[in-house]
Design a protein around this motif. Structure first.
Motif, PDB file in Angstrom:
ATOM      1  N   TYR A 139       9.663  -3.374   5.772  1.00  0.00           N
ATOM      2  CA  TYR A 139       9.111  -3.876   7.038  1.00  0.00           C
ATOM      3  C   TYR A 139       7.844  -4.678   6.739  1.00  0.00           C
ATOM      4  O   TYR A 139       6.984  -4.236   5.978  1.00  0.00           O
ATOM      5  N   LEU A 140       7.716  -5.843   7.353  1.00  0.00           N
ATOM      6  CA  LEU A 140       6.589  -6.741   7.087  1.00  0.00           C
ATOM      7  C   LEU A 140       5.564  -6.686   8.211  1.00  0.00           C
ATOM      8  O   LEU A 140       5.905  -6.892   9.378  1.00  0.00           O
ATOM      9  N   TYR A 141       4.296  -6.440   7.865  1.00  0.00           N
ATOM     10  CA  TYR A 141       3.221  -6.429   8.851  1.00  0.00           C
ATOM     11  C   TYR A 141       2.429  -7.732   8.855  1.00  0.00           C
ATOM     12  O   TYR A 141       2.018  -8.211   9.912  1.00  0.00           O
ATOM     13  N   GLY A 142       2.166  -8.277   7.687  1.00  0.00           N
ATOM     14  CA  GLY A 142       1.356  -9.484   7.644  1.00  0.00           C
ATOM     15  C   GLY A 142       1.249 -10.021   6.232  1.00  0.00           C
ATOM     16  O   GLY A 142       1.811  -9.458   5.287  1.00  0.00           O
ATOM     17  N   LEU A 143       0.523 -11.130   6.101  1.00  0.00           N
ATOM     18  CA  LEU A 143       0.352 -11.799   4.813  1.00  0.00           C
ATOM     19  C   LEU A 143      -1.126 -12.040   4.551  1.00  0.00           C
ATOM     20  O   LEU A 143      -1.885 -12.348   5.488  1.00  0.00           O
ATOM     21  N   LEU A 144      -1.535 -11.907   3.312  1.00  0.00           N
ATOM     22  CA  LEU A 144      -2.924 -12.145   2.938  1.00  0.00           C
ATOM     23  C   LEU A 144      -2.956 -12.822   1.581  1.00  0.00           C
ATOM     24  O   LEU A 144      -1.944 -12.852   0.872  1.00  0.00           O
ATOM     25  N   LEU A 145      -4.095 -13.383   1.239  1.00  0.00           N
ATOM     26  CA  LEU A 145      -4.242 -13.952  -0.093  1.00  0.00           C
ATOM     27  C   LEU A 145      -4.177 -12.831  -1.128  1.00  0.00           C
ATOM     28  O   LEU A 145      -4.782 -11.779  -0.962  1.00  0.00           O
ATOM     29  N   GLY A 146      -3.425 -13.081  -2.199  1.00  0.00           N
ATOM     30  CA  GLY A 146      -3.232 -12.055  -3.213  1.00  0.00           C
ATOM     31  C   GLY A 146      -4.540 -11.521  -3.773  1.00  0.00           C
ATOM     32  O   GLY A 146      -4.676 -10.321  -4.031  1.00  0.00           O
ATOM     33  N   ARG A 147      -5.527 -12.373  -3.900  1.00  0.00           N
ATOM     34  CA  ARG A 147      -6.793 -11.938  -4.500  1.00  0.00           C
ATOM     35  C   ARG A 147      -7.555 -10.976  -3.589  1.00  0.00           C
ATOM     36  O   ARG A 147      -8.489 -10.312  -4.025  1.00  0.00           O
ATOM     37  N   ASN A 148      -7.177 -10.883  -2.311  1.00  0.00           N
ATOM     38  CA  ASN A 148      -7.856  -9.979  -1.374  1.00  0.00           C
ATOM     39  C   ASN A 148      -7.162  -8.619  -1.250  1.00  0.00           C
ATOM     40  O   ASN A 148      -7.639  -7.742  -0.535  1.00  0.00           O
ATOM     41  N   ALA A 149      -6.041  -8.447  -1.916  1.00  0.00           N
ATOM     42  CA  ALA A 149      -5.257  -7.225  -1.749  1.00  0.00           C
ATOM     43  C   ALA A 149      -6.028  -5.979  -2.185  1.00  0.00           C
ATOM     44  O   ALA A 149      -5.824  -4.891  -1.629  1.00  0.00           O
ATOM     45  N   ALA A 150      -6.911  -6.132  -3.169  1.00  0.00           N
ATOM     46  CA  ALA A 150      -7.654  -4.971  -3.672  1.00  0.00           C
ATOM     47  C   ALA A 150      -8.596  -4.399  -2.620  1.00  0.00           C
ATOM     48  O   ALA A 150      -9.031  -3.241  -2.734  1.00  0.00           O
ATOM     49  N   ARG A 151      -8.897  -5.164  -1.582  1.00  0.00           N
ATOM     50  CA  ARG A 151      -9.838  -4.707  -0.564  1.00  0.00           C
ATOM     51  C   ARG A 151      -9.156  -3.928   0.560  1.00  0.00           C
ATOM     52  O   ARG A 151      -9.827  -3.382   1.436  1.00  0.00           O
ATOM     53  N   LEU A 152      -7.839  -3.880   0.525  1.00  0.00           N
ATOM     54  CA  LEU A 152      -7.126  -3.162   1.575  1.00  0.00           C
ATOM     55  C   LEU A 152      -7.462  -1.673   1.532  1.00  0.00           C
ATOM     56  O   LEU A 152      -7.634  -1.106   0.447  1.00  0.00           O
ATOM     57  N   PRO A 153      -7.525  -1.040   2.696  1.00  0.00           N
ATOM     58  CA  PRO A 153      -7.833   0.394   2.704  1.00  0.00           C
ATOM     59  C   PRO A 153      -6.686   1.200   2.104  1.00  0.00           C
ATOM     60  O   PRO A 153      -5.517   0.827   2.208  1.00  0.00           O
ATOM     61  N   ARG A 154      -7.023   2.306   1.497  1.00  0.00           N
ATOM     62  CA  ARG A 154      -6.017   3.195   0.919  1.00  0.00           C
ATOM     63  C   ARG A 154      -5.470   4.125   2.003  1.00  0.00           C
ATOM     64  O   ARG A 154      -6.137   4.425   2.978  1.00  0.00           O
ATOM     65  N   GLY A 155      -4.258   4.599   1.785  1.00  0.00           N
ATOM     66  CA  GLY A 155      -3.700   5.590   2.695  1.00  0.00           C
ATOM     67  C   GLY A 155      -3.337   5.068   4.065  1.00  0.00           C
ATOM     68  O   GLY A 155      -3.230   5.834   5.023  1.00  0.00           O
ATOM     69  N   LEU A 156      -3.114   3.788   4.169  1.00  0.00           N
ATOM     70  CA  LEU A 156      -2.785   3.204   5.460  1.00  0.00           C
ATOM     71  C   LEU A 156      -1.353   3.578   5.845  1.00  0.00           C
ATOM     72  O   LEU A 156      -0.433   3.479   5.045  1.00  0.00           O
ATOM     73  N   ARG A 157      -1.197   3.995   7.091  1.00  0.00           N
ATOM     74  CA  ARG A 157       0.121   4.389   7.585  1.00  0.00           C
ATOM     75  C   ARG A 157       0.532   3.486   8.732  1.00  0.00           C
ATOM     76  O   ARG A 157      -0.302   3.104   9.555  1.00  0.00           O
ATOM     77  N   GLY A 158       1.826   3.186   8.788  1.00  0.00           N
ATOM     78  CA  GLY A 158       2.313   2.296   9.824  1.00  0.00           C
ATOM     79  C   GLY A 158       3.321   2.971  10.737  1.00  0.00           C
ATOM     80  O   GLY A 158       3.232   4.156  11.024  1.00  0.00           O
ATOM     81  N   ILE A 159       4.299   2.195  11.167  1.00  0.00           N
ATOM     82  CA  ILE A 159       5.313   2.680  12.092  1.00  0.00           C
ATOM     83  C   ILE A 159       6.029   3.888  11.510  1.00  0.00           C
ATOM     84  O   ILE A 159       6.459   3.868  10.360  1.00  0.00           O
ATOM     85  N   GLY A 160       6.112   4.940  12.299  1.00  0.00           N
ATOM     86  CA  GLY A 160       6.771   6.152  11.848  1.00  0.00           C
ATOM     87  C   GLY A 160       6.049   6.865  10.729  1.00  0.00           C
ATOM     88  O   GLY A 160       6.629   7.713  10.051  1.00  0.00           O
ATOM     89  N   GLY A 161       4.801   6.541  10.517  1.00  0.00           N
ATOM     90  CA  GLY A 161       4.024   7.179   9.454  1.00  0.00           C
ATOM     91  C   GLY A 161       4.304   6.651   8.067  1.00  0.00           C
ATOM     92  O   GLY A 161       3.869   7.218   7.061  1.00  0.00           O
ATOM     93  N   SER A 162       5.041   5.546   7.960  1.00  0.00           N
ATOM     94  CA  SER A 162       5.389   4.998   6.645  1.00  0.00           C
ATOM     95  C   SER A 162       4.141   4.472   5.942  1.00  0.00           C
ATOM     96  O   SER A 162       3.238   3.922   6.574  1.00  0.00           O
ATOM     97  N   GLU A 163       4.116   4.623   4.624  1.00  0.00           N
ATOM     98  CA  GLU A 163       2.958   4.200   3.836  1.00  0.00           C
ATOM     99  C   GLU A 163       2.955   2.681   3.699  1.00  0.00           C
ATOM    100  O   GLU A 163       3.957   2.076   3.313  1.00  0.00           O
ATOM    101  N   VAL A 164       1.830   2.065   4.013  1.00  0.00           N
ATOM    102  CA  VAL A 164       1.693   0.612   3.954  1.00  0.00           C
ATOM    103  C   VAL A 164       1.089   0.230   2.603  1.00  0.00           C
ATOM    104  O   VAL A 164       0.155   0.875   2.130  1.00  0.00           O
ATOM    105  N   ARG A 165       1.614  -0.810   1.998  1.00  0.00           N
ATOM    106  CA  ARG A 165       1.183  -1.230   0.664  1.00  0.00           C
ATOM    107  C   ARG A 165       1.286  -2.737   0.535  1.00  0.00           C
ATOM    108  O   ARG A 165       2.050  -3.389   1.247  1.00  0.00           O
ATOM    109  N   PRO A 166       0.502  -3.316  -0.379  1.00  0.00           N
ATOM    110  CA  PRO A 166       0.632  -4.759  -0.615  1.00  0.00           C
ATOM    111  C   PRO A 166       1.777  -5.023  -1.590  1.00  0.00           C
ATOM    112  O   PRO A 166       1.984  -4.274  -2.547  1.00  0.00           O
ATOM    113  N   LEU A 167       2.496  -6.102  -1.354  1.00  0.00           N
ATOM    114  CA  LEU A 167       3.604  -6.532  -2.207  1.00  0.00           C
ATOM    115  C   LEU A 167       3.279  -7.932  -2.704  1.00  0.00           C
ATOM    116  O   LEU A 167       3.244  -8.879  -1.910  1.00  0.00           O
ATOM    117  N   ALA A 168       3.026  -8.043  -4.004  1.00  0.00           N
ATOM    118  CA  ALA A 168       2.635  -9.345  -4.560  1.00  0.00           C
ATOM    119  C   ALA A 168       3.768 -10.345  -4.369  1.00  0.00           C
ATOM    120  O   ALA A 168       4.936 -10.074  -4.724  1.00  0.00           O
TER     121      ALA A 168
END
Lengths: 227, 82
Positions: A4-33
């Protein structure tokens, strides 16, 4: 299982994403290069046919968490699902050029929104009633009818001049079911406080609601630009 | 002093506006990558949405009344949740 896709960001900013983010149905959200970009995704088992308000909120909440962490994100439209990560990566990379250029141009900016429920609250700009519209309609109804009629043409009302240079761009949308009008503004993150002060200083917007900072929704796709 | 109906509308309308905007921007704005069907706003059960908002507004009003009884005055109107 699907991606499931939530959004797009510059790859170099992915390290700043918060850890443990949960989305729809409690699914774990992660960056995909994905080339120069990173796609904000989650693995889901499948989504019910019926759309719930909770899912809509969860989609937005994921993006807001990323924005609150200081990341500029181009919001993906709701419920875009791919067979797997490889499929998502492939489709994202096919569109990397345009979205990457957008995110490079708008890095450090956020979307703010001013919501107005009554047309009487807006700065007075009297439209010419369109043919077939009743002159006896109240000003609120007339304004919203006019905005709908002009959906494909330059908008008749704008807050940009009144709010000043903190607004980098503006998009105006009439909300469904005559709920009101939404003014979407592109604002530099450092200017958010000044933006809020300018909105609150306008008597015409005393009843308005300010929402944000948000991911880039209204500015994620090209449009006949009001920028 | 506002009557019960005015107070309810005072809570209900901003929340309705915020929810309407949320649904509009999440469903109708943003980058389109997938070629699969995109859910349109018509697919949301809006009757259930309205009932949910009304229930939420009543609960908030009752809470504020309870606070008023406790403190002897109406609390400041909380800002709508962004």
């Amino acid at each position: 299982m699907a991606t499931y896709l939530y959004g797009l960001l510059l790859g170099r900013n992915a390290a700043r994403l918060p850890r443990g983010l949960r989305g729809i149905g409690g699914s774990e959200v992660r960056p995909l290069a994905s080339g120069a970009l990173a796609a904000l995704v989650a693995t889901v088992e499948g989504l019910p046919e019926r759309v719930s308000v909770e899912d809509v909120r969860a989609h937005d909440a994921v993006l807001r968490a990323a924005v609150d962490a200081g990341v500029t994100v181009a919001a993906a439209r709701f419920r875009q699902i791919f067979d797997d990560d490889a499929s998502a990566r492939s489709d994202v990379e096919a569109r990397t050029g345009r979205v990457a250029r957008l995110l490079e141009d708008l890095d450090g900016l956020v979307e703010m929104r001013v919501l107005v429920s009554e047309a009487e609250d807006l700065p007075k700009t009297e439209p010419t009633p369109a043919p077939g519209h009743t002159r006896d309609a109240g000003p609120g109804t007339a304004y919203l009818e006019h905005l709908r009629d002009l959906a494909d043409t330059p908008r008749p009302v704008s807050l940009r001049a009144a709010l000043g240079p903190v607004v980098r761009a503006e998009r105006v949308t009439a909300l469904p079911r005559d709920a009101g009008v939404a003014f979407a503004h592109l604002v530099k993150r450092d200017d958010i406080d000044e933006y809020r002060e300018r909105v609150s200083a306008l008597p015409a917007l005393s009843g308005a609601t300010v929402v944000g900072p948000l991911a880039l929704y209204s500015f994620a796709e090209p449009e006949d630009d009001g920028r | 002093m506002t009557g019960p109906r005015d107070a309810l509308e005072e809570i209900y309308e901003p929340e309705q506006l915020i929810l309407s905007d949320l649904i509009n921007r999440v469903l109708d704005k943003g980058v389109v990558i997938s070629s699969h069907i995109i859910i349109s706003i018509a697919d949301i059960d809006l009757v259930q949405l309205d009932l949910r908002l009304l229930i939420s507004a009543v609960a908030t009003l009752e809470q504020r009344r309870a606070e008023s009884d406790k403190h002897g005055h109406l609390p400041l109107r909380p800002p709508p949740r962004p």
